[in-house]
Design a protein around this motif. Structure first.
Motif, PDB file in Angstrom:
ATOM      1  N   LYS A 282       0.828  -1.213   0.000  1.00  0.00           N
ATOM      2  CA  LYS A 282       0.000   0.000   0.000  1.00  0.00           C
ATOM      3  C   LYS A 282       0.858   1.257   0.000  1.00  0.00           C
ATOM      4  O   LYS A 282       0.440   2.310  -0.460  1.00  0.00           O
ATOM      5  N   SER A 283       2.064   1.142   0.557  1.00  0.00           N
ATOM      6  CA  SER A 283       2.920   2.327   0.700  1.00  0.00           C
ATOM      7  C   SER A 283       3.353   2.931  -0.626  1.00  0.00           C
ATOM      8  O   SER A 283       3.886   4.036  -0.632  1.00  0.00           O
ATOM      9  N   VAL A 284       3.158   2.230  -1.742  1.00  0.00           N
ATOM     10  CA  VAL A 284       3.651   2.776  -3.009  1.00  0.00           C
ATOM     11  C   VAL A 284       3.128   4.187  -3.254  1.00  0.00           C
ATOM     12  O   VAL A 284       3.792   5.005  -3.887  1.00  0.00           O
ATOM     13  N   VAL A 285       1.940   4.481  -2.719  1.00  0.00           N
ATOM     14  CA  VAL A 285       1.361   5.805  -2.957  1.00  0.00           C
ATOM     15  C   VAL A 285       2.199   6.905  -2.305  1.00  0.00           C
ATOM     16  O   VAL A 285       2.153   8.059  -2.714  1.00  0.00           O
ATOM     17  N   ASN A 286       2.979   6.534  -1.290  1.00  0.00           N
ATOM     18  CA  ASN A 286       3.842   7.524  -0.636  1.00  0.00           C
ATOM     19  C   ASN A 286       5.278   7.456  -1.135  1.00  0.00           C
ATOM     20  O   ASN A 286       6.149   8.102  -0.581  1.00  0.00           O
ATOM     21  N   TRP A 287       5.513   6.650  -2.148  1.00  0.00           N
ATOM     22  CA  TRP A 287       6.887   6.425  -2.571  1.00  0.00           C
ATOM     23  C   TRP A 287       7.266   7.186  -3.827  1.00  0.00           C
ATOM     24  O   TRP A 287       6.558   7.183  -4.821  1.00  0.00           O
ATOM     25  N   THR A 288       8.436   7.823  -3.759  1.00  0.00           N
ATOM     26  CA  THR A 288       9.079   8.292  -4.980  1.00  0.00           C
ATOM     27  C   THR A 288       9.852   7.095  -5.529  1.00  0.00           C
ATOM     28  O   THR A 288       9.695   5.981  -5.038  1.00  0.00           O
ATOM     29  N   GLN A 289      10.707   7.319  -6.513  1.00  0.00           N
ATOM     30  CA  GLN A 289      11.430   6.174  -7.066  1.00  0.00           C
ATOM     31  C   GLN A 289      12.554   5.691  -6.155  1.00  0.00           C
ATOM     32  O   GLN A 289      13.117   4.630  -6.376  1.00  0.00           O
ATOM     33  N   THR A 290      12.889   6.500  -5.145  1.00  0.00           N
ATOM     34  CA  THR A 290      14.002   6.139  -4.265  1.00  0.00           C
ATOM     35  C   THR A 290      13.676   4.918  -3.406  1.00  0.00           C
ATOM     36  O   THR A 290      14.467   3.982  -3.335  1.00  0.00           O
ATOM     37  N   GLN A 291      12.500   4.961  -2.742  1.00  0.00           N
ATOM     38  CA  GLN A 291      12.170   3.873  -1.823  1.00  0.00           C
ATOM     39  C   GLN A 291      12.107   2.523  -2.528  1.00  0.00           C
ATOM     40  O   GLN A 291      12.674   1.550  -2.026  1.00  0.00           O
ATOM     41  N   PRO A 292      11.413   2.413  -3.673  1.00  0.00           N
ATOM     42  CA  PRO A 292      11.330   1.090  -4.305  1.00  0.00           C
ATOM     43  C   PRO A 292      12.706   0.480  -4.580  1.00  0.00           C
ATOM     44  O   PRO A 292      12.928  -0.694  -4.266  1.00  0.00           O
ATOM     45  N   ILE A 293      13.633   1.268  -5.116  1.00  0.00           N
ATOM     46  CA  ILE A 293      14.929   0.663  -5.449  1.00  0.00           C
ATOM     47  C   ILE A 293      15.692   0.317  -4.174  1.00  0.00           C
ATOM     48  O   ILE A 293      16.430  -0.666  -4.128  1.00  0.00           O
ATOM     49  N   GLN A 294      15.481   1.097  -3.112  1.00  0.00           N
ATOM     50  CA  GLN A 294      16.150   0.745  -1.853  1.00  0.00           C
ATOM     51  C   GLN A 294      15.581  -0.539  -1.272  1.00  0.00           C
ATOM     52  O   GLN A 294      16.313  -1.361  -0.719  1.00  0.00           O
ATOM     53  N   GLU A 295      14.264  -0.725  -1.397  1.00  0.00           N
ATOM     54  CA  GLU A 295      13.664  -1.987  -0.941  1.00  0.00           C
ATOM     55  C   GLU A 295      14.212  -3.147  -1.772  1.00  0.00           C
ATOM     56  O   GLU A 295      14.477  -4.226  -1.250  1.00  0.00           O
ATOM     57  N   PHE A 296      14.381  -2.883  -3.065  1.00  0.00           N
ATOM     58  CA  PHE A 296      14.912  -3.931  -3.937  1.00  0.00           C
ATOM     59  C   PHE A 296      16.348  -4.268  -3.555  1.00  0.00           C
ATOM     60  O   PHE A 296      16.724  -5.436  -3.461  1.00  0.00           O
ATOM     61  N   GLU A 297      17.123  -3.238  -3.318  1.00  0.00           N
ATOM     62  CA  GLU A 297      18.525  -3.462  -2.925  1.00  0.00           C
ATOM     63  C   GLU A 297      18.623  -4.215  -1.602  1.00  0.00           C
ATOM     64  O   GLU A 297      19.536  -4.999  -1.378  1.00  0.00           O
ATOM     65  N   ALA A 298      17.651  -3.945  -0.711  1.00  0.00           N
ATOM     66  CA  ALA A 298      17.658  -4.620   0.584  1.00  0.00           C
ATOM     67  C   ALA A 298      17.151  -6.052   0.463  1.00  0.00           C
ATOM     68  O   ALA A 298      17.057  -6.760   1.459  1.00  0.00           O
ATOM     69  N   GLY A 299      16.774  -6.460  -0.753  1.00  0.00           N
ATOM     70  CA  GLY A 299      16.333  -7.827  -0.965  1.00  0.00           C
ATOM     71  C   GLY A 299      14.918  -8.098  -0.506  1.00  0.00           C
ATOM     72  O   GLY A 299      14.528  -9.236  -0.299  1.00  0.00           O
ATOM     73  N   LYS A 300      14.136  -7.026  -0.341  1.00  0.00           N
ATOM     74  CA  LYS A 300      12.780  -7.206   0.189  1.00  0.00           C
ATOM     75  C   LYS A 300      11.714  -7.233  -0.894  1.00  0.00           C
ATOM     76  O   LYS A 300      10.547  -7.469  -0.607  1.00  0.00           O
TER      77      LYS A 300
END
Lengths: 276, 453, 332
Positions: free
Chosen positions: B278-296
């Motif tokens: 649900k948080s995607v609505v509060n996300w710029t492009q920074t958070q998604p790639i950081q979540e990806f980098e964190a392996g989540k």
């Protein structure tokens, strides 16, 4: 019987105390405790209430970034305090001595400035500071912050000076002392407590400002603690451990100030808000 | 270019790429010139020295010309290859052109409107830079306000013929070329190989329904499934929504077309279904790639500029890239162009000419520039060389071949940022369930309509 | 020691200057009149810098603000340095925007809910602290920690608390079995507003508690004892003696609460940035968003000016209540 009643009453009080104060204070503990936990790995779970694996790694990330911001805030807050004193305290003396309608009107104007939301003038300040070349500068932030703090200093110190007995000044006048002297050797020394109190409050005002830091920085220039922490937390979105550490570091200076200046702050609260 | 790409904001992620940064310095021909006189930060102390040396060394009629350049890559540092590349190139240029001193201004790095307000306030006080880098959707506003010099009025630019025509169109306004796109980029889906294997996904999804099923499989416990940016803002929600909608036949000029509604319903459905957080609505492009980098996150929609960092800073993460899935098998993926463009602001004839010459020199160095800023060159002929011949680049390059400018079809391209915001607000409204996708896009349509006239 | 002597020395020097100044008019005017003249001159000289400062950095920006709100001040105006006059267009456009209406409604709800909750909880704390018990002095100190810290820090802390994964709020609710699935505090409009209110209440409680505590201490114990002798229960003593005695303090705490809550900006920017989908915008954050990220400086200032009117109206009530002789303000 009475003993039981007493135990009941004490434990009842304790329960009320816990209900009142735990929600207020526990978040502080939680932030500090979390700041010592490694939360950035894939395997990390939620922060534990009692940290089992304590690490300082978060601080090594946060410190380097936040310490510079703390320095900027310190410079700004000190200058705001100094400038507020310099302009506000003599004016407070003048108003206390002048009295009458002029004084009332000026105090009213100063009071009104305290009601103005900072964001309401920030667009205009942005355009004005741009014209004057003050965007993204220490001077710009200091001037903008002082416009919020100086009137407060003036109002509180004036209220204190009004309460000084007039005979003191009469005695000085007999001595042939001028008005400058009446200020420097009568009202200023006596008003030292009020001056210190407003100093603390204006310092806090400069220290905690966010609106001006955000709108007048022009993308570069000095970044106070508030702006630095804001940027830090938006940059380190998944390294929450580092954000916990940064928030803890950011809360330390004002906490120290609070405990050092408690007596002045409490006096200021009473003098500032309750002299009705 | 999407705002998030700004390297300074990603400094952390580049920490481990010292080696590649050093390599880039060599590529842009500047290791020896680093620390000469031209760094943005060191101007005050450096410039006079350089000037004196030059004045003595060569005869410059009218003295040494000082050219200012502005970009948002931040201060050079070992974690900032983009700024290092700029610094090295301009340093070298000043050395080989004794009568020109290039002063780089790159300190304004914020991803929000601050860069734009900063530049605009320079214009209003007549202190604009001589060479200006802009995010491509911002260019038409500058051109429309008559702040820039049409490049071809300053001379010939042979490189234009080699650049992808769609990228040239992107920087053309009223039939005139106002900027040079040196690098470009776009977005595709990054995937985490380990998480896919763990969840029994053996073939990469090609259609929406396959993708929805796979994303759902990978979203459980603390695993997030599919992450993307759903927050309105330049280079955020709308830019991430575009390839889903466009590939389905929609266009920016008709936000409420059935094809666009289908695309938004699809993304909204992923969130409702739990396949995306649900948080995607509060996300710029920074958070998604950081979540990806964190392996989540198993799947992450993001840009090719992440590749160098992912390669250098996350050696343990096994990942790959595939093209944005389409609703029906066989639809062509149409993705938006990102990337910066370089323009010459109106100043004085002398400065404009010199800035043009500098830009021309940069255009002969596209390869190194694209590398420095973690993009791909706008010259498709260069894509055969390393690193762009690596497999992870191929889905992006395939998309870029059918890429579309975000201003395409908009009569007044200067209105693109406003249209982008209206559509972004509709995306947010649909994602939080405030409005149905159809209603949200209809509302956007009514706001966008007057901007399209 | 040094400080005092320096101060005295400075005082003497300054006094000397004043005397020299005052020496001149004395020649032409009767001594008393001359001194009064000199006195007025010095006082005005003391006062003028503060007036100039407020004029330059408060009044002039306010004036400019009003002007900009009547201009089409966007991209082109920023580049040119001024915008064309468009009359009431910004105000009309602003009021036609659903987000503005939502922001006004949010601001009203936010302000009333925050002030009420802060006051009730703060009063309860004040009453609790009004007895001496082990640790009460320390408690009175430590509860001010949330109050002195920058609201940006508060906002950052609560963004961690309201995080949907691993946030304290969800952990606690899950721990006591109230919820089974994590709540998306910041991903739904209404919950985002609630989160901002909770954060602001947390930040504002200490101020209320300490002011009301001071007020409680000023209630004469004799009166309470007298009521007690008359057979009043503790609750009756509180409602019939304490509260009426504290009326002025209560009014001031509430009015200051309203004035300072209307201004709140930092918390919403840090915690939700007005999102999701602009559902948690307050007037302050909406003005900022319009002006500084959407490039609508004209409509941004229009929103800011409506907020200003709200604040000044509350300010007038406050000034009237405190009879113009109040010194007051406190942070927030």
């Amino acid at each position: 019987m009475t003993r039981n009643y007493k135990v009941l009453r004490i434990s009842g009080r304790l329960a009320v105390g816990l209900v009142l104060f735990v929600p207020l204070l526990f978040p502080l503990y939680w932030v500090v405790a979390s700041s010592f936990q490694n939360l950035s790995t894939i395997f990390a779970n939620a922060p534990q209430i009692i940290p089992t694996h304590v690490t300082a790694a978060n601080y090594s990330v946060a410190f380097g970034s936040i310490i510079g911001n703390i320095g900027v805030s310190l410079v700004i807050a000190l200058c705001v305090t100094g400038l507020s004193w310099l302009i506000g305290v003599p004016a407070a003396h003048a108003l206390a001595r002048l009295g009458g309608t002029v004084s009332n009107v000026v105090v009213m104007v100063m009071l009104v400035t305290q009601m103005i939301p900072a964001i309401s003038v920030s667009v205009a300040l942005y355009t004005i500071f741009h014209q004057w070349g003050l965007l993204g500068s220490y001077l710009g932030l200091i001037l903008a912050d002082t416009s919020l703090q100086m009137p407060f200093a003036l109002i509180v110190v004036r209220a204190f000076m009004v309460s000084l007995p007039g005979e003191l000044f009469d005695a000085a006048a007999v001595d042939g002392a001028g008005e400058v002297r009446a200020f420097t050797s009568v009202s200023l020394p006596l008003a030292v407590p009020a001056v210190i109190t407003v100093g603390l409050f204006t310092f806090l005002g400069g220290w905690t400002d966010f609106v001006n830091a955000l709108t007048l920085n022009n993308g570069s220039g000095p970044q106070p603690l508030t702006l630095g922490l804001f940027k830090f937390s938006t940059q380190y979105t998944t390294n929450t451990g580092a954000v916990f550490a940064a928030a803890t570091l950011a809360a330390i200076p004002t906490t120290i100030l609070l405990f050092m200046g408690m007596r002045w702050i409490r006096g200021g609260l009473r003098a500032g808000a309750l002299k009705g | 270019m999407p705002i998030d790409k700004i390297p300074a904001a990603h400094g952390k992620r580049r920490a481990a790429s010292i080696l590649s940064a050093a390599a880039m310095l060599v590529v842009s021909g500047g290791l020896t010139t680093v620390g000469v006189s031209v760094a943005g930060q060191g101007v005050a102390s450096g410039a006079p020295v350089g000037t004196v040396v030059k004045a003595a060394g060569a005869s410059c009629p009218g003295g040494v010309l000082k050219l200012t350049e502005e970009d948002y890559y931040g201060a050079p540092s070992k974690t900032n290859p983009s700024a290092n590349g700029m610094k090295a190139f301009f340093g070298n240029y000043s050395k080989t052109h004794p009568c020109v001193q290039v002063v780089r201004q790159g300190e304004v790095v914020t991803g929000d409107a601050a860069y734009l307000t900063h530049i605009l306030s320079q214009f209003s006080s007549g202190s604009q830079p001589d060479l200006l880098m802009l995010d491509n959707p911002q260019l038409p506003q500058f051109a429309a306000d008559n702040l820039l010099v049409p490049l071809q009025s300053l001379g010939a630019l042979p490189v234009v013929k080699k650049i992808n025509p769609a990228n040239v169109e992107e920087t053309t306004y009223n039939g005139k070329l106002y900027a040079l796109p040196l690098d470009t980029n776009t977005i595709a889906i990054f995937y985490n190989k380990a998480l896919l294997a763990e969840n029994g996904i053996k073939t990469l999804p090609k259609t929406w329904s396959q993708f929805a099923a796979d994303a759902k499989k990978t979203a459980h416990g603390s695993d997030l499934g599919f992450v993307f940016s759903g927050q309105a803002g330049p280079g955020q929600a709308t830019w991430q929504f575009d390839p889903w909608a466009w590939s389905n036949g929609a266009s920016t000029t008709r936000p409420d077309s059935p094809a666009a509604v289908q695309a938004l319903s699809f993304l909204t459905g992923l969130v409702k279904d739990g396949a995306a957080p649900k948080s995607v609505v509060n996300w710029t492009q920074t958070q998604p790639i950081q979540e990806f980098e964190a392996g989540k996150a198993a799947f992450c929609e993001n840009g090719l500029w992440n590749i160098p960092t992912l390669e250098s800073a996350y050696p343990k993460l096994k990942w790959g890239v595939f093209e944005i899935p389409t609703r029906l098998a066989g639809q062509t993926v149409i993705a938006p162009f990102g990337g910066e463009v370089w323009s010459v602001p109106k100043t004085n004839a002398k400065e404009e000419k010199a800035a043009f010459q500098l830009l021309k020199a940069m255009s002969q160095n596209i390869n190194a520039f694209a590398r420095d800023v973690a993009g791909v060159p706008t010259e498709p002929s260069l894509w055969k060389a390393s690193p762009w011949n690596e497999s992870v680049y191929q889905p992006f390059l395939a998309e870029l071949q059918h890429g579309r400018s975000r201003q395409a079809g908009i009569t007044k391209p200067a209105n693109e940022p406003a249209i982008d915001l209206d559509i972004g607000n509709a995306i947010e409204a649909a994602l939080v369930g405030k409005q149905s996708p159809a209603a949200a896009l209809q509302a956007a349509q009514s706001q966008v309509a007057p901007l399209l006239k | 020691m040094t400080a005092t002597t320096t101060q005295q020395a400075l005082g003497e020097r300054a006094g000397g200057v004043a005397e020299r100044l005052s020496a001149r008019p004395r020649r032409f005017l009767p001594p008393r009149l001359g001194r009064r003249y000199e006195r007025r001159f010095a006082l005005v000289a003391f006062l003028v810098p503060s007036l100039v400062y407020v004029g330059l950095f408060v009044a002039y920006p306010l004036y400019r603000d009003i002007v900009i709100s009547f201009q089409n001040y966007g991209f082109s105006a920023l580049a040119a340095g001024h915008g064309p006059f468009v009359g009431l267009a910004n105000y009309r456009q602003m009021l036609n925007d659903g987000t503005t209406i939502r922001a006004i409604a949010n601001t009203v709800v936010f302000t009333l809910a925050s002030v009420a909750a802060q006051f009730v909880i703060g009063f309860a704390m004040a009453v609790y602290l009004n007895r001496q018990f082990a640790g009460s002095a320390f408690l009175r100190r430590i509860i001010l920690v949330p109050w002195v810290m920058p609201l940006v820090v508060t906002g950052t802390i609560f963004s961690l608390i309201f995080a949907s994964t691993n946030g304290l709020a969800n952990e606690v609710l899950h721990g006591i079995g109230l919820v089974h699935k994590p709540i998306g505090w910041l991903t739904s409009g209404d919950l985002a507003v609630l989160s901002i209110v909770v954060t602001n209440v947390w930040a504002g409680i200490p101020f209320n508690a300490i002011l009301l505590f001071s007020g409680l201490q000023d209630v004469p114990p004799e009166q309470l004892e007298a009521a007690s002798v008359d057979g009043a229960s503790p609750w009756q003593r509180f409602t019939r003696v304490t509260v009426p005695m504290m009326r002025p303090v209560i009014m001031i705490v509430l009015m200051l609460g309203v004035v300072y809550t209307l201004k709140v900006f930092d918390i919403v920017i840090v915690l939700t940035n007005g999102g999701p989908a602009n559902e948690s915008q307050l007037m302050s954050s909406w003005a900022y968003t319009q002006a500084f990220s959407d490039f609508q400086l004209g409509t941004g200032t229009a929103v800011a000016n409506i907020l200003l009117v709200f604040s000044l109206l509350c300010g007038v009530v406050y000034v009237l209540l405190s009879r113009g002789d109040n010194t007051g303000r406190a942070r927030r």
